[in-house]
Scaffold this motif. Structure first.
Motif, PDB file in Angstrom:
ATOM      1  N   THR A  95       0.847  -1.188   0.000  1.00 50.10           N
ATOM      2  CA  THR A  95       0.000   0.000   0.000  1.00 50.10           C
ATOM      3  C   THR A  95       0.884   1.240   0.000  1.00 50.10           C
ATOM      4  O   THR A  95       2.014   1.211   0.480  1.00 50.10           O
ATOM      5  N   GLN A  97       0.489   5.712   0.381  1.00 54.27           N
ATOM      6  CA  GLN A  97      -0.323   6.909   0.574  1.00 54.27           C
ATOM      7  C   GLN A  97       0.476   8.090   0.045  1.00 54.27           C
ATOM      8  O   GLN A  97       1.632   8.297   0.437  1.00 54.27           O
ATOM      9  N   PHE A 105      -4.087  10.264  -1.826  1.00 57.01           N
ATOM     10  CA  PHE A 105      -4.356   9.111  -2.673  1.00 57.01           C
ATOM     11  C   PHE A 105      -3.900   7.873  -1.912  1.00 57.01           C
ATOM     12  O   PHE A 105      -2.811   7.853  -1.341  1.00 57.01           O
ATOM     13  N   ASN A 106      -4.745   6.861  -1.889  1.00 54.20           N
ATOM     14  CA  ASN A 106      -4.394   5.576  -1.305  1.00 54.20           C
ATOM     15  C   ASN A 106      -4.334   4.563  -2.433  1.00 54.20           C
ATOM     16  O   ASN A 106      -5.332   4.323  -3.112  1.00 54.20           O
ATOM     17  N   THR A 140      -6.222  -1.115  -6.147  1.00 49.88           N
ATOM     18  CA  THR A 140      -7.206  -0.157  -5.653  1.00 49.88           C
ATOM     19  C   THR A 140      -6.579   1.228  -5.654  1.00 49.88           C
ATOM     20  O   THR A 140      -5.431   1.399  -5.245  1.00 49.88           O
ATOM     21  N   VAL A 141      -7.348   2.196  -6.123  1.00 46.86           N
ATOM     22  CA  VAL A 141      -6.940   3.600  -6.063  1.00 46.86           C
ATOM     23  C   VAL A 141      -8.094   4.357  -5.433  1.00 46.86           C
ATOM     24  O   VAL A 141      -9.244   4.234  -5.871  1.00 46.86           O
ATOM     25  N   ALA A 142      -7.802   5.128  -4.404  1.00 50.32           N
ATOM     26  CA  ALA A 142      -8.827   5.934  -3.744  1.00 50.32           C
ATOM     27  C   ALA A 142      -8.236   7.292  -3.413  1.00 50.32           C
ATOM     28  O   ALA A 142      -7.022   7.437  -3.259  1.00 50.32           O
ATOM     29  N   TRP A 143      -9.096   8.265  -3.312  1.00 49.39           N
ATOM     30  CA  TRP A 143      -8.673   9.603  -2.909  1.00 49.39           C
ATOM     31  C   TRP A 143      -9.555  10.030  -1.748  1.00 49.39           C
ATOM     32  O   TRP A 143     -10.767   9.826  -1.772  1.00 49.39           O
ATOM     33  N   GLN A 144      -8.937  10.579  -0.728  1.00 51.11           N
ATOM     34  CA  GLN A 144      -9.659  10.981   0.471  1.00 51.11           C
ATOM     35  C   GLN A 144      -9.285  12.408   0.845  1.00 51.11           C
ATOM     36  O   GLN A 144      -8.110  12.773   0.830  1.00 51.11           O
TER      37      GLN A 144
END
Length: 147
Positions: A95, A97, A105-106, A140-144
């Motif tokens: 993983t 960050q 972005f994760n 997996t790509v995520a934005w928080q």
């Protein structure tokens, strides 16, 4: 059961981690007031070892590499006969960050080596009715953003 966790901060940017968990589950199968049989995999988690390395690359970038090993297990009835077994497996996850656009972005890669395996619960269910493969390599790509 037993659980153990240790983290070792190696310098300013690196942390090494070790986690160990062991569980025994038994019950009285014939109601004679003696614990004599193993609980099945639906009721007992696998013994496992997790190793991890976390690294801070810069103020806005950090990563974690984790290796998880689930140990082999045999399930025995009151006579001591093996009624089911589990072939352990190892998976590796990565993983990251990364700070950007006012948030983070994760990014992750699960099962980095694309290990082919049947899950613990599929293998350890004595009824042999749930034969599910583990997740192959997945991204997996995520934005928080917190506000």
């Amino acid at each position: 059961g037993l659980e153990f966790r240790a983290d070792w901060r190696v310098g300013e940017q690196d942390t090494l981690g070790l986690r160990y968990a062991e569980t025994d589950g038994r019950y009285d199968s014939n109601l004679d007031n003696r614990v004599d049989s193993d609980l099945d995999g639906n009721n007992v988690s696998p013994d496992r070892i997790n190793l991890s390395w976390e690294h801070i690359w810069s103020e806005g970038i950090n990563t974690r590499l984790q290796v998880s090993y689930l140990e082999d297990r045999e399930f025995r009835n009151r006579t001591g006969a093996i009624y089911n077994s589990f072939d352990g497996y190892t998976t590796t996850d990565l993983t990251a960050q990364v700070a950007g656009f006012g948030g983070n972005f994760n990014l992750s890669v699960q099962n980095l080596t694309n290990r082919d395996y049947f899950t613990y619960y599929s293998q350890s269910n004595p009824l042999d009715v749930r034969n599910f493969k583990g997740v192959g390599r997945s991204f997996t790509v995520a934005w928080q953003r917190s506000f």
